[in-house]
Design a protein around this motif. Structure first.
Motif, PDB file in Angstrom:
ATOM      1  N   UNK A   8       2.956  -3.807  -6.607  1.00 13.59           N
ATOM      2  CA  UNK A   8       3.070  -2.465  -6.029  1.00 13.59           C
ATOM      3  C   UNK A   8       4.531  -2.095  -5.786  1.00 13.59           C
ATOM      4  N   UNK A   9       5.292  -3.067  -5.290  1.00 17.47           N
ATOM      5  CA  UNK A   9       6.713  -2.815  -5.044  1.00 17.47           C
ATOM      6  C   UNK A   9       7.429  -2.501  -6.348  1.00 17.47           C
ATOM      7  N   UNK A  10       7.123  -3.277  -7.383  1.00 20.76           N
ATOM      8  CA  UNK A  10       7.768  -3.063  -8.678  1.00 20.76           C
ATOM      9  C   UNK A  10       7.454  -1.677  -9.238  1.00 20.76           C
ATOM     10  N   UNK A  11       6.169  -1.260  -9.116  1.00 23.59           N
ATOM     11  CA  UNK A  11       5.784   0.061  -9.629  1.00 23.59           C
ATOM     12  C   UNK A  11       6.466   1.170  -8.844  1.00 23.59           C
ATOM     13  N   UNK A  38      14.494  -1.301  -4.775  1.00 24.28           N
ATOM     14  CA  UNK A  38      13.492  -2.314  -4.401  1.00 24.28           C
ATOM     15  C   UNK A  38      13.349  -2.388  -2.881  1.00 24.28           C
ATOM     16  N   UNK A  39      14.462  -2.444  -2.175  1.00 30.51           N
ATOM     17  CA  UNK A  39      14.405  -2.550  -0.714  1.00 30.51           C
ATOM     18  C   UNK A  39      13.771  -1.308  -0.097  1.00 30.51           C
ATOM     19  N   UNK A  40      14.025  -0.145  -0.684  1.00 29.89           N
ATOM     20  CA  UNK A  40      13.391   1.076  -0.194  1.00 29.89           C
ATOM     21  C   UNK A  40      11.880   1.014  -0.406  1.00 29.89           C
ATOM     22  N   UNK A  41      11.451   0.507  -1.542  1.00 29.07           N
ATOM     23  CA  UNK A  41      10.015   0.375  -1.808  1.00 29.07           C
ATOM     24  C   UNK A  41       9.372  -0.630  -0.862  1.00 29.07           C
ATOM     25  N   UNK A  42      10.082  -1.701  -0.577  1.00 28.74           N
ATOM     26  CA  UNK A  42       9.572  -2.707   0.364  1.00 28.74           C
ATOM     27  C   UNK A  42       9.337  -2.079   1.735  1.00 28.74           C
ATOM     28  N   UNK A  43      10.312  -1.269   2.198  1.00 28.05           N
ATOM     29  CA  UNK A  43      10.172  -0.618   3.510  1.00 28.05           C
ATOM     30  C   UNK A  43       9.037   0.396   3.503  1.00 28.05           C
ATOM     31  N   UNK A  44       8.965   1.196   2.477  1.00 29.09           N
ATOM     32  CA  UNK A  44       7.952   2.252   2.432  1.00 29.09           C
ATOM     33  C   UNK A  44       6.538   1.688   2.364  1.00 29.09           C
ATOM     34  N   UNK A  45       6.377   0.597   1.650  1.00 31.81           N
ATOM     35  CA  UNK A  45       5.039   0.010   1.488  1.00 31.81           C
ATOM     36  C   UNK A  45       4.701  -0.989   2.603  1.00 31.81           C
ATOM     37  N   UNK A  46       5.716  -1.404   3.355  1.00 32.43           N
ATOM     38  CA  UNK A  46       5.478  -2.425   4.381  1.00 32.43           C
ATOM     39  C   UNK A  46       5.155  -3.771   3.760  1.00 32.43           C
ATOM     40  N   UNK A  47       5.780  -4.065   2.627  1.00 31.54           N
ATOM     41  CA  UNK A  47       5.484  -5.300   1.903  1.00 31.54           C
ATOM     42  C   UNK A  47       6.084  -6.501   2.623  1.00 31.54           C
ATOM     43  N   UNK A  48       5.291  -7.583   2.702  1.00 31.69           N
ATOM     44  CA  UNK A  48       5.763  -8.850   3.248  1.00 31.69           C
ATOM     45  C   UNK A  48       5.525  -9.935   2.202  1.00 31.69           C
TER      46      UNK A  48
END
Length: 333
Positions: A8-11, A38-48
């Motif tokens: 999801x982060x990659x997409x 990538x870091x923006x996507x991580x924050x927006x998705x709440x990825x851990x």
């Protein structure tokens, strides 16, 4: 809702999964604009990140086991702070275990860190059974901090110079004119080094007859009981050098109950320069055993071994200093 995945982060970032992995590992090989995406996507998705999956893919857990001998000793807090600060800066996390459970439960906690796939082990304080540590040291890097017992091959020891520190304390009291000086001793290799240095320094000044040693157990209660015995002697000492700061608190309590004023009637020196010694109503003269620096050096030694730069193992000592505060004064009369 399902938890977001690395896909999801990659997409979201418009990049490949492998590039996301590089960013999450802190690789310098990623262009700034890609890393920001990538870091923006991580924050927006709440990825851990999945720690278990990362352990499998990297064959590293990014954790360090810490086997602590005594959770009650405040000097170890300073050591752990120094240890953790450098480990954290290098992307590693501590897993802390109480070594006293070894004795109460019969479990070999050092081996437990192998089961957890820890990247390394730091043993803080008095060493567990050396034979039990050897097979662990054969599998993962091991560093011993704050202890001086013999260690298996390939294990580094990082500690304060207890011989020098005890000499500083003893010579300070001798320099103030004290001739009857007592030492409340500890146990283990560190306790033996401090006791031997006290006795050697007293002999060097021609004061062997005025040197008295009482056994302690590194606790306030042990310090209290030892001091009551010392101050009940007809030739009671005019100064006490305690094996650690906690013991010194017991010394101060006993002196107060027996009607002696510190430092007018009794000078007291502790060891470790813990937060206890800096309390205003204690304000203890003590040896600074550089706990934070010992912790950082232990972390550095472990990181070197994790990164394949370790040698045959050795002893690295930090130089203590004396902190003179309000519990020592020139002998009266």
């Amino acid at each position: 809702m399902r938890a977001p995945t690395i896909r999801d982060v990659a997409e979201r970032a418009g990049v490949s999964k492998s590039l996301v992995s590089l960013v999450l590992r802190g690789s310098p090989q990623v262009r700034p604009e890609k890393r920001d995406a990538v870091l923006r996507a991580v924050r927006e998705l709440g990825y851990r990140p999945n720690a278990a999956a990362r352990t499998l893919s990297e064959q590293r857990s990014r954790t360090v086991g810490v086997l602590l001998n005594d959770l009650r000793n405040p000097w170890f807090v300073d050591l752990l702070d120094g240890l953790n600060s450098l480990l954290h800066d290098n992307g590693l996390h501590m897993l802390l275990a109480d070594a006293r459970l070894n004795h109460r439960t019969g479990r070999d906690l050092a081996r437990s860190f192998l089961d957890l796939q820890a990247d390394g082990l730091v043993v803080v304080g008095t060493l567990p059974d050396r034979a039990a540590l050897e097979p662990v040291a054969e599998r993962i890097p091991v560093v011993v901090a704050g202890a001086r017992e013999p260690v298996p091959p390939g294990v580094d020891v990082v500690a304060g110079d207890d011989t020098y520190g005890a000499r500083l304390a003893t010579e300070h009291l001798v320099g103030l004119g004290h001739r009857r000086i007592a030492h409340i001793a500890g146990y283990g290799a560190v306790g033996d080094l401090r006791r031997d240095s006290f006795e050697t320094t007293m002999r060097a000044h021609g004061l062997a007859d005025g040197a008295v040693v009482e056994s302690g157990d590194l606790t306030e209660e042990g310090g209290y009981r030892a001091t009551v015995r010392l101050l009940s002697r007809p030739d009671r000492p005019t100064a006490v050098f305690a094996v650690n700061d906690i013991t010194s608190v017991g010394v101060l309590s006993a002196a107060d109950e027996l009607g002696l004023r510190v430092p007018r009637d009794l000078s007291v020196v502790g060891y470790d320069n813990t937060s206890i010694s800096r309390l205003r109503h204690v304000w203890l003269t003590t040896v600074d055993n550089a706990g934070h620096e010992v912790g950082r050096r232990a972390a550095r030694a472990l990181l070197d071994r994790i990164e394949g730069r370790g040698g045959p193992g050795g002893v690295r000592l930090t130089a203590p200093t004396l902190e003179i505060r309000g519990t020592t004064a020139a002998v009266r009369g």
